[in-house]
Write a protein that holds these residues in place. Structure first.
Motif, PDB file in Angstrom:
ATOM      1  N   LEU A  12     -80.374 -50.249  22.439  1.00 33.23           N
ATOM      2  CA  LEU A  12     -79.109 -50.806  21.938  1.00 33.23           C
ATOM      3  C   LEU A  12     -77.904 -49.909  22.203  1.00 33.23           C
ATOM      4  CD1 LEU A  12     -80.286 -52.141  18.425  1.00 33.23           C
ATOM      5  CD2 LEU A  12     -80.105 -53.418  20.568  1.00 33.23           C
ATOM      6  N   ARG A  13     -78.152 -48.633  22.503  1.00 31.85           N
ATOM      7  CA  ARG A  13     -77.030 -47.685  22.530  1.00 31.85           C
ATOM      8  C   ARG A  13     -76.045 -47.940  23.668  1.00 31.85           C
ATOM      9  NH1 ARG A  13     -80.941 -43.052  24.115  1.00 31.85           N
ATOM     10  NH2 ARG A  13     -81.225 -42.978  21.882  1.00 31.85           N
ATOM     11  N   GLY A  14     -76.440 -48.731  24.659  1.00 35.27           N
ATOM     12  CA  GLY A  14     -75.534 -48.998  25.775  1.00 35.27           C
ATOM     13  C   GLY A  14     -74.557 -50.141  25.528  1.00 35.27           C
ATOM     14  N   ILE A  15     -74.725 -50.864  24.431  1.00 37.38           N
ATOM     15  CA  ILE A  15     -73.842 -52.017  24.167  1.00 37.38           C
ATOM     16  C   ILE A  15     -72.479 -51.504  23.694  1.00 37.38           C
ATOM     17  CG2 ILE A  15     -73.534 -54.149  22.855  1.00 37.38           C
ATOM     18  CD1 ILE A  15     -76.586 -54.104  22.316  1.00 37.38           C
ATOM     19  N   PRO A  16     -71.416 -51.880  24.367  1.00 30.80           N
ATOM     20  CA  PRO A  16     -70.091 -51.416  23.906  1.00 30.80           C
ATOM     21  C   PRO A  16     -69.738 -52.000  22.534  1.00 30.80           C
ATOM     22  CG  PRO A  16     -69.910 -52.622  25.990  1.00 30.80           C
ATOM     23  CD  PRO A  16     -71.330 -52.704  25.568  1.00 30.80           C
ATOM     24  N   VAL A  17     -69.116 -51.173  21.701  1.00 32.22           N
ATOM     25  CA  VAL A  17     -68.722 -51.592  20.351  1.00 32.22           C
ATOM     26  C   VAL A  17     -67.211 -51.451  20.213  1.00 32.22           C
ATOM     27  CG1 VAL A  17     -68.929 -51.118  17.876  1.00 32.22           C
ATOM     28  CG2 VAL A  17     -70.930 -50.865  19.361  1.00 32.22           C
ATOM     29  N   LEU A  18     -66.579 -52.528  19.768  1.00 30.89           N
ATOM     30  CA  LEU A  18     -65.146 -52.513  19.487  1.00 30.89           C
ATOM     31  C   LEU A  18     -64.978 -52.655  17.974  1.00 30.89           C
ATOM     32  CD1 LEU A  18     -62.298 -52.514  20.744  1.00 30.89           C
ATOM     33  CD2 LEU A  18     -62.489 -54.992  20.979  1.00 30.89           C
ATOM     34  N   VAL A  19     -64.305 -51.695  17.350  1.00 31.54           N
ATOM     35  CA  VAL A  19     -64.080 -51.718  15.905  1.00 31.54           C
ATOM     36  C   VAL A  19     -62.817 -52.540  15.620  1.00 31.54           C
ATOM     37  CG1 VAL A  19     -63.698 -50.314  13.842  1.00 31.54           C
ATOM     38  CG2 VAL A  19     -65.131 -49.431  15.695  1.00 31.54           C
ATOM     39  N   VAL A  20     -62.952 -53.536  14.731  1.00 33.64           N
ATOM     40  CA  VAL A  20     -61.798 -54.368  14.355  1.00 33.64           C
ATOM     41  C   VAL A  20     -61.659 -54.246  12.845  1.00 33.64           C
ATOM     42  CG1 VAL A  20     -60.802 -56.686  14.390  1.00 33.64           C
ATOM     43  CG2 VAL A  20     -62.336 -55.972  16.243  1.00 33.64           C
ATOM     44  N   SER A  21     -60.677 -53.484  12.403  1.00 32.03           N
ATOM     45  CA  SER A  21     -60.587 -53.206  10.965  1.00 32.03           C
ATOM     46  C   SER A  21     -59.157 -52.849  10.582  1.00 32.03           C
ATOM     47  CB  SER A  21     -61.540 -52.057  10.613  1.00 32.03           C
ATOM     48  OG  SER A  21     -61.806 -52.047   9.235  1.00 32.03           O
ATOM     49  N   SER A  22     -58.933 -52.748   9.257  1.00 30.47           N
ATOM     50  CA  SER A  22     -57.556 -52.508   8.804  1.00 30.47           C
ATOM     51  C   SER A  22     -57.213 -51.016   8.856  1.00 30.47           C
ATOM     52  CB  SER A  22     -57.347 -53.079   7.403  1.00 30.47           C
ATOM     53  OG  SER A  22     -58.329 -52.593   6.548  1.00 30.47           O
ATOM     54  N   ALA A  23     -55.943 -50.753   8.734  1.00 27.61           N
ATOM     55  CA  ALA A  23     -55.446 -49.404   9.035  1.00 27.61           C
ATOM     56  C   ALA A  23     -56.007 -48.312   8.148  1.00 27.61           C
ATOM     57  CB  ALA A  23     -53.927 -49.400   8.959  1.00 27.61           C
ATOM     58  N   GLN A  24     -56.377 -48.656   6.895  1.00 27.92           N
ATOM     59  CA  GLN A  24     -56.795 -47.584   5.986  1.00 27.92           C
ATOM     60  C   GLN A  24     -58.073 -46.929   6.454  1.00 27.92           C
ATOM     61  OE1 GLN A  24     -58.073 -50.517   4.900  1.00 27.92           O
ATOM     62  NE2 GLN A  24     -60.051 -50.022   4.038  1.00 27.92           N
ATOM     63  N   THR A  25     -58.777 -47.607   7.359  1.00 24.37           N
ATOM     64  CA  THR A  25     -60.061 -47.096   7.809  1.00 24.37           C
ATOM     65  C   THR A  25     -59.936 -46.358   9.138  1.00 24.37           C
ATOM     66  OG1 THR A  25     -60.414 -49.305   8.632  1.00 24.37           O
ATOM     67  CG2 THR A  25     -61.541 -48.740   6.598  1.00 24.37           C
ATOM     68  N   GLU A  26     -58.706 -45.991   9.521  1.00 21.90           N
ATOM     69  CA  GLU A  26     -58.499 -45.373  10.834  1.00 21.90           C
ATOM     70  C   GLU A  26     -59.342 -44.099  10.995  1.00 21.90           C
ATOM     71  OE1 GLU A  26     -54.845 -44.631  13.881  1.00 21.90           O
ATOM     72  OE2 GLU A  26     -54.436 -45.141  11.807  1.00 21.90           O
ATOM     73  N   MET A  27     -59.413 -43.313   9.898  1.00 20.54           N
ATOM     74  CA  MET A  27     -60.182 -42.070   9.976  1.00 20.54           C
ATOM     75  C   MET A  27     -61.658 -42.370  10.243  1.00 20.54           C
ATOM     76  SD  MET A  27     -60.233 -39.022   7.159  1.00 20.54           S
ATOM     77  CE  MET A  27     -58.497 -39.248   6.806  1.00 20.54           C
ATOM     78  N   ARG A  28     -62.153 -43.392   9.545  1.00 16.27           N
ATOM     79  CA  ARG A  28     -63.552 -43.782   9.747  1.00 16.27           C
ATOM     80  C   ARG A  28     -63.742 -44.387  11.135  1.00 16.27           C
ATOM     81  NH1 ARG A  28     -65.625 -47.300   4.946  1.00 16.27           N
ATOM     82  NH2 ARG A  28     -67.648 -46.847   5.855  1.00 16.27           N
ATOM     83  N   ALA A  29     -62.746 -45.127  11.608  1.00 19.43           N
ATOM     84  CA  ALA A  29     -62.837 -45.687  12.966  1.00 19.43           C
ATOM     85  C   ALA A  29     -62.944 -44.563  13.988  1.00 19.43           C
ATOM     86  CB  ALA A  29     -61.619 -46.558  13.249  1.00 19.43           C
ATOM     87  N   MET A  30     -62.201 -43.482  13.737  1.00 17.68           N
ATOM     88  CA  MET A  30     -62.255 -42.351  14.664  1.00 17.68           C
ATOM     89  C   MET A  30     -63.650 -41.702  14.642  1.00 17.68           C
ATOM     90  SD  MET A  30     -59.485 -42.375  16.194  1.00 17.68           S
ATOM     91  CE  MET A  30     -59.021 -44.082  15.892  1.00 17.68           C
ATOM     92  N   ARG A  31     -64.243 -41.678  13.444  1.00 19.20           N
ATOM     93  CA  ARG A  31     -65.608 -41.145  13.356  1.00 19.20           C
ATOM     94  C   ARG A  31     -66.576 -42.042  14.126  1.00 19.20           C
ATOM     95  NH1 ARG A  31     -64.823 -39.832   7.577  1.00 19.20           N
ATOM     96  NH2 ARG A  31     -66.170 -41.554   7.009  1.00 19.20           N
ATOM     97  N   MET A  32     -66.338 -43.367  14.042  1.00 20.75           N
ATOM     98  CA  MET A  32     -67.190 -44.302  14.789  1.00 20.75           C
ATOM     99  C   MET A  32     -66.995 -44.139  16.287  1.00 20.75           C
ATOM    100  SD  MET A  32     -66.856 -47.599  12.296  1.00 20.75           S
ATOM    101  CE  MET A  32     -67.760 -48.784  13.276  1.00 20.75           C
ATOM    102  N   MET A  33     -65.769 -43.842  16.692  1.00 22.03           N
ATOM    103  CA  MET A  33     -65.493 -43.586  18.121  1.00 22.03           C
ATOM    104  C   MET A  33     -66.254 -42.332  18.561  1.00 22.03           C
ATOM    105  SD  MET A  33     -63.117 -45.865  19.170  1.00 22.03           S
ATOM    106  CE  MET A  33     -61.953 -45.226  20.341  1.00 22.03           C
ATOM    107  N   ALA A  34     -66.271 -41.346  17.684  1.00 20.61           N
ATOM    108  CA  ALA A  34     -66.990 -40.111  18.019  1.00 20.61           C
ATOM    109  C   ALA A  34     -68.488 -40.376  18.165  1.00 20.61           C
ATOM    110  CB  ALA A  34     -66.740 -39.054  16.943  1.00 20.61           C
ATOM    111  N   LEU A  35     -68.986 -41.334  17.380  1.00 25.79           N
ATOM    112  CA  LEU A  35     -70.404 -41.694  17.473  1.00 25.79           C
ATOM    113  C   LEU A  35     -70.704 -42.485  18.742  1.00 25.79           C
ATOM    114  CD1 LEU A  35     -71.316 -42.875  13.846  1.00 25.79           C
ATOM    115  CD2 LEU A  35     -72.419 -41.044  15.105  1.00 25.79           C
ATOM    116  N   GLY A  36     -69.698 -43.189  19.260  1.00 23.21           N
ATOM    117  CA  GLY A  36     -69.964 -43.957  20.473  1.00 23.21           C
ATOM    118  C   GLY A  36     -69.240 -45.289  20.563  1.00 23.21           C
ATOM    119  N   ALA A  37     -68.523 -45.707  19.495  1.00 19.12           N
ATOM    120  CA  ALA A  37     -67.734 -46.936  19.596  1.00 19.12           C
ATOM    121  C   ALA A  37     -66.672 -46.738  20.679  1.00 19.12           C
ATOM    122  CB  ALA A  37     -67.091 -47.266  18.256  1.00 19.12           C
ATOM    123  N   ARG A  38     -66.291 -47.828  21.331  1.00 17.58           N
ATOM    124  CA  ARG A  38     -65.464 -47.678  22.532  1.00 17.58           C
ATOM    125  C   ARG A  38     -64.005 -48.063  22.322  1.00 17.58           C
ATOM    126  NH1 ARG A  38     -69.099 -48.536  26.871  1.00 17.58           N
ATOM    127  NH2 ARG A  38     -67.339 -48.510  28.301  1.00 17.58           N
TER     128      ARG A  38
END
Lengths: 152, 129
Positions: free
Chosen positions: B77-103
């Motif tokens: 599953l790790r090759g599937i690109p992930v796009l995070v769609v979420s509200s602004a308050q979660t930007e820090m968490r989105a960045m953590r998800m990007m660090a994990l591999g979200a694109r």
């Protein structure tokens, strides 16, 4: 408490107004008007809350008159108002609160992240008598919307 | 070329909106599945291959961050690109998800064009009709 500083409150109030207008226009295709529609404010209200905990804890309330809520939900879901069920209206108003509250947290947070909670519908009278930190009324084509921020 | 999508969000209304916006991007859709949280999404992925995952962050049972961590820990599953769609308050968490591999990260509220601009490169499409 820094969040009671009048300059901070004024800044948050402006942010609440700007964010709400952006959410309405971008996701709901609803454009606020200068003056109230005839009979606006006399209907039942659909109210959703977005709570957050931390320093500070608080709640953002988003309330729309029934007609405005149904119209916004239909726009959001791209379906006819007649096809829009009460459950969908409630869920969409919750999502509206989630977006407004979520964006506003970015303006409130300092060093420590605030913990948001899933939005939920509440009785329209739940916040009657409480003093809001900031509150705005938007006149919409099919009714009114009130958005407020309270500290808890 | 047609693509298969998985939309993960605990709000059925938001899933419907993301689905609608996908249809507006001009990308041909071969299939679109929905899940209300990371757990449900993993169950979908056990039976379906998808080309792109769009996920919210704040969700009950398994949130977006836990979901992405599970994805990258799973070889198939790790090759599937992930796009995070979420509200602004979660930007820090989105960045953590990007660090994990979200694109990518699309902030709510968003314009259809914003989602399209993030989506197309992840699908390897320079432009769609």
């Amino acid at each position: 408490m820094p969040h009671s500083d009048p300059r901070v409150v004024a800044s948050l109030s402006q942010a609440l107004r700007d964010i709400t207008a952006e959410v309405l226009e971008t996701m709901f295709y609803v454009f606020p008007e200068e003056s109230p529609a005839e009979g606006a404010g006399e209907e039942a209200w659909v109210t959703a809350v977005f709570r957050f905990e931390g320093a500070p804890s608080g709640v953002v309330t988003v309330a729309l008159t029934a007609g405005a809520a149904r119209s916004a939900a239909a726009n959001f879901l791209a379906i006819d108002e007649e096809e829009t069920g009460d459950g969908q209206v409630g869920e969409v108003v919750c999502e509206m609160a989630n977006m407004v509250g979520g964006c506003l947290l970015g303006c409130i947070e300092n060093r420590t992240p605030l913990q948001p909670f899933p939005p939920e519908l509440v009785n329209a009278e739940a916040f009657a008598g409480r003093e809001a930190v900031a509150s705005h009324v938007f006149y919409l084509e099919n009714g009114e919307m009130r958005v407020s921020l309270y500290w808890e | 070329m047609a693509f298969r999508f998985l939309i993960v969000d605990d709000s059925a209304a938001m899933r419907a909106v993301v689905h609608r916006v996908l249809t507006m991007t001009g990308v041909e859709i071969a299939g679109c599945w929905e899940a209300a949280n990371g757990e449900e999404a993993l169950a979908v992925l056990a039976g379906q291959k998808v080309d792109l995952i769009l996920t919210d962050i704040n969700m009950p049972r398994m949130d977006g961050e836990q979901f992405v961590a599970k994805l990258v820990a799973t070889e198939e599953l790790r090759g599937i690109p992930v796009l995070v769609v979420s509200s602004a308050q979660t930007e820090m968490r989105a960045m953590r998800m990007m660090a994990l591999g979200a694109r990518g990260f699309v902030k709510k509220p968003f314009l259809p064009e914003t989602l399209r601009e993030q989506l197309l490169p992840l699908l390897g499409v320079s432009h769609a009709a």
